[in-house]
Design a protein around this motif. Structure first.
Motif, mmCIF file in Angstrom:
data_model
loop_
_atom_site.group_PDB
_atom_site.id
_atom_site.type_symbol
_atom_site.label_atom_id
_atom_site.label_comp_id
_atom_site.label_asym_id
_atom_site.label_seq_id
_atom_site.Cartn_x
_atom_site.Cartn_y
_atom_site.Cartn_z
ATOM 1 N N CYS A 1 9.321 -2.912 -0.558
ATOM 2 C CA CYS A 1 8.555 -1.490 0.903
ATOM 3 C C CYS A 1 7.737 -1.464 1.135
ATOM 4 N N PHE A 2 7.207 -1.565 2.296
ATOM 5 C CA PHE A 2 5.850 -1.257 2.525
ATOM 6 C C PHE A 2 5.533 -0.110 2.631
ATOM 7 N N THR A 3 4.480 1.051 3.214
ATOM 8 C CA THR A 3 4.295 1.998 3.516
ATOM 9 C C THR A 3 2.746 1.920 3.634
ATOM 10 N N ASN A 4 2.818 1.903 4.715
ATOM 11 C CA ASN A 4 1.328 2.504 5.299
ATOM 12 C C ASN A 4 0.270 1.356 5.111
ATOM 13 N N CYS A 5 0.500 -0.120 5.144
ATOM 14 C CA CYS A 5 -0.079 -0.943 4.566
ATOM 15 C C CYS A 5 -0.641 -1.589 5.811
ATOM 16 N N MET B 1 12.513 -2.771 -7.578
ATOM 17 C CA MET B 1 11.984 -2.105 -6.944
ATOM 18 C C MET B 1 10.590 -1.913 -6.819
ATOM 19 N N LEU B 2 9.895 -2.881 -5.689
ATOM 20 C CA LEU B 2 8.706 -3.306 -5.882
ATOM 21 C C LEU B 2 8.033 -2.611 -4.440
ATOM 22 N N GLN B 3 7.175 -1.847 -4.519
ATOM 23 C CA GLN B 3 6.348 -0.510 -3.694
ATOM 24 C C GLN B 3 4.955 -0.529 -2.791
ATOM 25 N N PHE B 4 4.326 -0.668 -1.976
ATOM 26 C CA PHE B 4 3.004 -1.324 -1.265
ATOM 27 C C PHE B 4 2.902 0.105 -0.806
ATOM 28 N N SER B 5 2.153 1.400 -1.364
ATOM 29 C CA SER B 5 2.132 2.130 -0.496
ATOM 30 C C SER B 5 0.013 1.818 -0.117
ATOM 31 N N GLU B 6 -0.417 2.423 0.940
ATOM 32 C CA GLU B 6 -1.092 2.141 1.396
ATOM 33 C C GLU B 6 -2.499 1.284 1.210
ATOM 34 N N VAL B 7 -2.055 -0.230 0.777
ATOM 35 C CA VAL B 7 -2.763 -1.549 0.456
ATOM 36 C C VAL B 7 -2.899 -1.983 1.870
ATOM 37 N N GLU B 8 -4.565 -2.518 1.169
ATOM 38 C CA GLU B 8 -5.065 -3.614 1.701
ATOM 39 C C GLU B 8 -4.516 -4.456 1.761
ATOM 40 N N PHE B 9 -4.670 -5.618 2.145
ATOM 41 C CA PHE B 9 -3.842 -7.099 1.629
ATOM 42 C C PHE B 9 -5.022 -7.886 2.354
ATOM 43 N N ILE B 10 -5.559 -8.900 2.089
ATOM 44 C CA ILE B 10 -6.673 -9.678 2.237
ATOM 45 C C ILE B 10 -5.814 -11.244 1.862
ATOM 46 N N GLU B 11 -6.006 -11.642 3.634
ATOM 47 C CA GLU B 11 -5.261 -13.049 3.361
ATOM 48 C C GLU B 11 -7.017 -13.918 3.986
ATOM 49 N N GLU B 12 -6.835 -14.965 3.725
ATOM 50 C CA GLU B 12 -7.905 -16.169 4.335
ATOM 51 C C GLU B 12 -7.569 -16.515 5.758
ATOM 52 N N LEU C 1 2.693 0.115 -6.761
ATOM 53 C CA LEU C 1 0.973 -0.148 -6.095
ATOM 54 C C LEU C 1 0.248 0.113 -5.114
ATOM 55 N N ARG C 2 -0.776 0.915 -5.016
ATOM 56 C CA ARG C 2 -1.088 2.042 -3.047
ATOM 57 C C ARG C 2 -2.849 2.367 -3.761
#
Length: 351
Positions: A340-344, A291-302, A269-270
């Motif tokens: 894996c998190f990349t630039n998140c 394999m689960l990859q997050f690239s440049e993802v903005e996570f929203i948290e309350e 997910l990117r």
């Protein structure tokens, strides 16, 4: 005092000279070949012509392509990148049938072609491309109707292509997408910003339809519309699909299809915005994921959830682990999957 002997480049071994010349671009190599006969022989060494990038050469014309093909390109060529005249005021023919036929004859080991801003509407179809191709990339190109259609002449070319990348090709439509169902070895398909591909076209690609991409193993969708992303979740699943990559602002609707992909092994997910709850709900059924990859993802948290988890100071977060709570939850949910998190980044919603 020892005598220092000064010599010319001719004293260097040929392998050293070729290594030095490998740092030059194509235009500089052509200039070096005009120095002398010895340098011309060195420049023609096929080790210097394995990967040829002409996209930065602004004045490449059909005449330049013929000169390069006749004098320099040969059996060593593996990768070719070209920028056409689609957005140029000069216009005119760029890739001709005769040049492509000569390319097939002189470069039998060519595996990958990347075309940028090339007008392909003057060609009959992809039957003119070298049959040795395994990867074809079209970026900001124009293709005619039936360009990817199956026929006797093009069956050899289509049979060898394993990866097809289509990025911002305005004329690419459902008709072109359906034609890819006749490509027997197409295992990876990348679709980016294709405005004429409809929901019906995407649904028609899912097996076991008549025009289905039955051999597809990896699908990548980026910068697609909300309707195109929703189309992934309208079917009953995609048997055999092992890799999925989703990117852009409308990724959330596409996550609804994950529960219908039992063979999925890799998910990327990117460039999107996601809530941690949405990610956990979508990945709950992916027991085979590795394999689960997050690239440049903005996570929203309350904010309330963050305070309950005891991370208000943010000391546990880092560049490689911006959402430690999510990582721990995913590791517990998918114990055999690498995350894996990349630039998140993590954004706290105070509303």
């Amino acid at each position: 005092m020892a005598t220092v002997t000064c010599g010319t480049l001719e004293y260097f071994p040929e392998n050293i000279l070729i290594d030095i010349l490998s740092y030059l671009n194509v235009r500089e190599l052509v200039r070096m070949s005009r120095v002398c006969r010895h340098w011309r022989q060195l420049v023609k060494d096929q080790r210097l012509w394995r990967a040829v990038d002409l996209s930065t050469w602004k004045r490449v014309t059909s005449r330049v392509l013929w000169t390069l093909l006749r004098q320099y390109l040969g059996r060593g060529l593996r990768y070719l990148r070209l920028r056409g005249l689609l957005l140029s005021a000069r216009g005119g023919a760029f890739l001709t049938e005769s040049w492509l036929q000569a390319l097939t004859s002189r470069c039998p080991r060519l595996r990958r072609i990347c075309l940028l801003h090339v007008d392909l509407r003057g060609l009959r179809g992809c039957s003119l491309l070298p049959p040795s191709l395994q990867v074809l990339e079209l970026h900001f190109c124009e293709v005619p109707p039936g360009f990817f259609a199956s026929d006797t002449a093009s069956s050899e070319t289509q049979g060898s292509i394993e990866t097809l990348v289509l990025s911002n090709v305005p004329s690419f439509s459902d008709q072109h997408l359906q034609s890819l169902g006749s490509w027997p070895h197409l295992s990876r398909l990348v679709l980016r910003d294709l405005i004429r591909v409809t929901v019906a076209g995407l649904k028609g690609c899912v097996p076991p339809g008549a025009q289905a991409l039955t051999h597809l193993r990896h699908l990548e969708l980026e910068t697609c519309t909300r309707a195109q992303m929703v189309a992934l979740a309208l079917g009953e699943g995609w048997p055999g699909l092992q890799g999925l990559s989703l990117g852009g602002k409308e990724v959330s609707p596409g996550l609804l299809c994950l529960s219908r992909l039992p063979d999925l092994r890799s998910l990327c997910l990117r460039s999107c915005r996601l809530t941690q709850v949405m990610v956990l709900r979508s990945c709950r059924c992916l027991t085979q994921l590795r394999m689960l990859q997050f690239s440049e993802v903005e996570f929203i948290e309350e904010e309330a959830r963050q305070e309950a988890d005891g991370e208000t100071d943010g000391q546990e977060r880092s560049e490689h682990d911006p959402a430690p709570n999510l990582r721990r939850a995913l590791c517990a949910l998918l114990p055999t999957c690498a995350v894996c998190f990349t630039n998140c980044t993590l954004t706290v919603n105070k509303d």
